[in-house]
Design an enzyme around this catalytic site. Sequence first.
Site, short mmCIF file in Angstrom:
data_model
loop_
_atom_site.label_atom_id
_atom_site.label_comp_id
_atom_site.label_asym_id
_atom_site.label_seq_id
_atom_site.Cartn_x
_atom_site.Cartn_y
_atom_site.Cartn_z
CD GLU A 90 -19.23 -4.61 -15.40
OE1 GLU A 90 -18.91 -5.62 -16.04
OE2 GLU A 90 -18.79 -3.47 -15.68
CB SER A 487 24.10 11.05 35.32
OG SER A 487 25.45 11.47 35.44
#
Length: 835
Positions: A90, A487
Site C-alpha cells: 500500500e 415427585s
Amino acid sequence: MRFMVRFLGFLFAAGTVVFLVGVAAAAGLIWHFSKDLPDYSQLQDYEPPVMTRVHAVDGSLVGEYARERRLYLPIQAVPKLVINAFLAAEDKNFYEHGGIDFTGMARAAVVYAQNFGSNRRPQGASTITQQVAKNFLLTNEVSFARKIKEALLAMRIERTYSKDKILELYLNEIYLGSGAYGIAAASLVYFDKSVNELTVAEASYLAALPKMPGSLHPIRNRDRAIERRNYVVDRLLENGWIKQADADKARKDPLTIASRNTGAHIFAGEYFAEEVRRDIFERYGEKKLYEGGLSVRTTLDPKVQVMARKAMVAGLVRYDQEQGYRGAVSKLDTSGDWGVKLADIKSLSDISPWRMAVVLETSDQSARIGFQPPRELGGAVSKERQTGLITLDGVKWARAATGNGRGKVPTSVAQVLQPGDVIYADPLFKEGNPVEGQYRLEQLPEVSGAMVAMDPNTGRVLAMVGGFSFDQSQFNRATQAYRQPGSSFKPIVYSSALDNGYTPSTQVVDAPIEIDQGQGGQVWRPENFSNGKYLGPTTLRNALRLSLNTVTVRLAQDVGMPLISEYAKRFGVYDELPNYLSYALGAGETTAMRMVTAYSMIANGGRRVKPTLIDRIQDRYGHTIFKHDARECRGCEAPDGWKNQTEPQLVDRREQVLDTMTAYQITSMLEGVVQAGTATVLKEVGKPIAGKTGTTNEAKDAWFVGFSPDLAVAIYMGYDKPRPLGKGNAATGGHLAAPIAKDFMKLALADKPATPFKIPAGIKLVRVDSKTGMRASPGDGGRTIMEAFKPGTAPPDNYSVIGVADADGRISPSQSGGQPDAGSFIIRPGTGSLY
C-alpha cells in the site's frame, strides 16, 4: 538585443503573474475545502466496533458476537512481517512522506490522462494516511473534491499523530473481506491463526486484500488472488524485508483457507453460548453486545459439557430407538452425481459423529452408503465422495414402529433400507472399538429433554444441554421449557417439614385418601404408583425413598400449603405456588435450571445460590464490569506482598434459605433414594450421591435431580408437545432420566474422591429401626440405620402417626408388637381420619 531583453522581461513578468495567480488559486482552493473539513481530532478517541468474545473456564473460545468482525490490536502487538507486507502493498514510503506521496500522485495523473474517456476507475495514489482520512472522516465518493479534502486531512493528521498511531488506526479499520475488519479478525477468518502465527505467504495475501477484497476471493478467484499475493511477496523482497528463500517458498505455497466456525466454537456448547448471548443482551443492550468488545469469561467446563451432551444424547437415542424405526429422512434419485443432490438436503451440523448419507445399494447383509460431501468456502460442493457399509448389526435395532409397539427384529438390511433412502449413519463400534468402514443406522429422536450441571456451592453452571440439536431447534429446554417436576419436587415439601419440627423418623400414614376440592369440584383421590399397595404408618425417610404420594399429601395437609409455597419460592422453584395439595406432588411447572438450583441449596448446606453462566465480564480496556462472586475477601488487598499477615478471609453473606442441619437431614434421606429407592441405578457411580426421581401424570415427563458434594444435575425427558412416554415402570424417571444421570456422573466424577456429605456441627446420629423410625433395640439386627436428629429431637418411643386418629383422637396398635398394620386403618373420606 534590446528586444530579447524586453521579451524575457515580459516572460518573467507573465510567469510571475501566473505563479501568483496559481498560488492565489491554490490558496483559495485550500481555503475553500478547508472550511468543511471534519474534525480529525476525533481520531484520538477512536473506539471502533469490536466483537464481543466469550470464553470457557479453560480460556477456549465459546463464541463471538459482532456486526463487524474486528479485534483491536495495538501497533506494538503487530508483527513486523505483517506491517512490512501492508507497507509493501500500500505505501512503501509511509515512514518517509508527510502524508502525501507526490511521486505516486504524478504516476496516477499520467494513468488518468491515458485512460481519459474510457470509463475506467482512476488509479488511486492514496497513502496509508490518506486512507485513514477517507475511511474515518470522508466518504468513498470518486471525485477531485474528495481527493483534495483527503490530502488536506492527511497532512493535518501527520502533524498531529505519530506514524505508529496512524498505522495502528489503519490496520484495525480496513475491511478485508468475508466479514473481517482489521488484520486480527482477518487472520482468524481466513487462516484461523493469530497474527503472530502468519507465514510470509499468508501475511502477503492479507496485505493484498484492502483495495479489492471481493475480487481476490480465495476460492472464487483463486488464480487472481495468488497472483496479487505473489506481487506483494515480490515487493517485500524488492524492499529487502524478506530473504530470497522466503520469497521462493511463499510463491510456491498453496492458498489454503481454514474454514472457521462463526457460531459456537466449543462442540456441544451452542445452547450455552446462546444463553450467554441473551444474558449479555439483557444486561448491556444490543450495541454493547455487538460493538462493545467485551471479554466474557463463562462458567462452561468444555470437558463436562461434552460428557453431559454424550450422556443426554445417548439417553434420548436409546429411548427413541426402543420405539422403533420410523423410516428415512428423505428420498433422492441416486443416478448421476448423487453427491450434489445430497449436498442440497439440509443436515444437522452439530451431531457429530453422525453424518447424513444416501443408500446406494442394498443386500441381505449390508447396504452401501454415500456420505454427504462438504461445501467449500465459496459454496461449491466438494468433488470428494466417501462411501461406507451398514451391516446387519447396524440395523438390528430398527424394528418397525407400529401403533401398539414394535415389529419384528429385521433379519436382512434390505428389510430396513432401500436405495435412495437419505439417512444418518454413525461409526459402528464393537467391544468399544470402531469397525473400519462400517456404520450404524441412526434416527433423529422425536423425544427431547434437557440437562443442567452446576457447582452447588457457587451456582456456576458447568454444562447445559438444551435439546438433541441446536441446529434442529434453538429452543433451550433447560431454561425455557416449563414442565411439571412430579415427585422431584417432594424434597421441597419434606424440607419445609423438617425445618419446622418434623424429623426423618416422623410417621405419616400411607393409605388411600380423598380430598374434597369444594365448590362443586370433583373429589381428588391421589394414589401411589404402586397400584393400590399401601404401607400404613411409615417414616418420612421411607416415604421419600419410595416416593409415596399419599404420605406427601398428608404431610402437606399437616404442614400447610402456604408454608410449602413459601419454601418453594425461597428455593426459586416457583414464583408463586397455588395452595392446592396437588402442587405438593409437583403439579406446577418449572424448569430444569430452577430445579438444579433448588437442589444445590440443599447440597451446600442451605445457602442461597444464584445460577450463573458468567464468571466475569471485562470491557474493551480490561476493566471488570461484572463479577459473579460477590463475597467479600478481607485481607486480599495486601499491596506489599506476603509479610506473615493474617490469612485472607472470605465473608459469605448469602441468605440461609434452609437450616444447615435440615439440609443434611434431607440430603441423607435423598441418599436413601439412591441406595434403596427409585434411583438405585446411580449406585453404579460408586460415589456419594443424593437425588430424587420424578414422573408426572400419564408419564409425560421423566425427571432426575440430584447431587454429589461438588456437582448437582437436573435432567428431564419428554416430548415438546407433551404426550405419554409409555406405561408402567418403563416410563418413569427411575427408568428414563436416572440412567442418563448415572452415565453422566460416572464420567464427571471419575477422577473425584468418594467424599461423603459433610455432617454439620450439632447433628446427632442415632441408630433407629429403619422401618418404624423408633430407637433401635439390641434385637433389631440388620434392620437398623443411623438417622440424623437435630438438638432437642430424638427418635420416637411410641407411635404418633400423622393422618390417622380414632374417634377420641387416639391411635392404638392393632397387634402386640406395637406397630399398627396398613389393613387396620379405615380412612374417613376427605379427612384421612381413622374411625
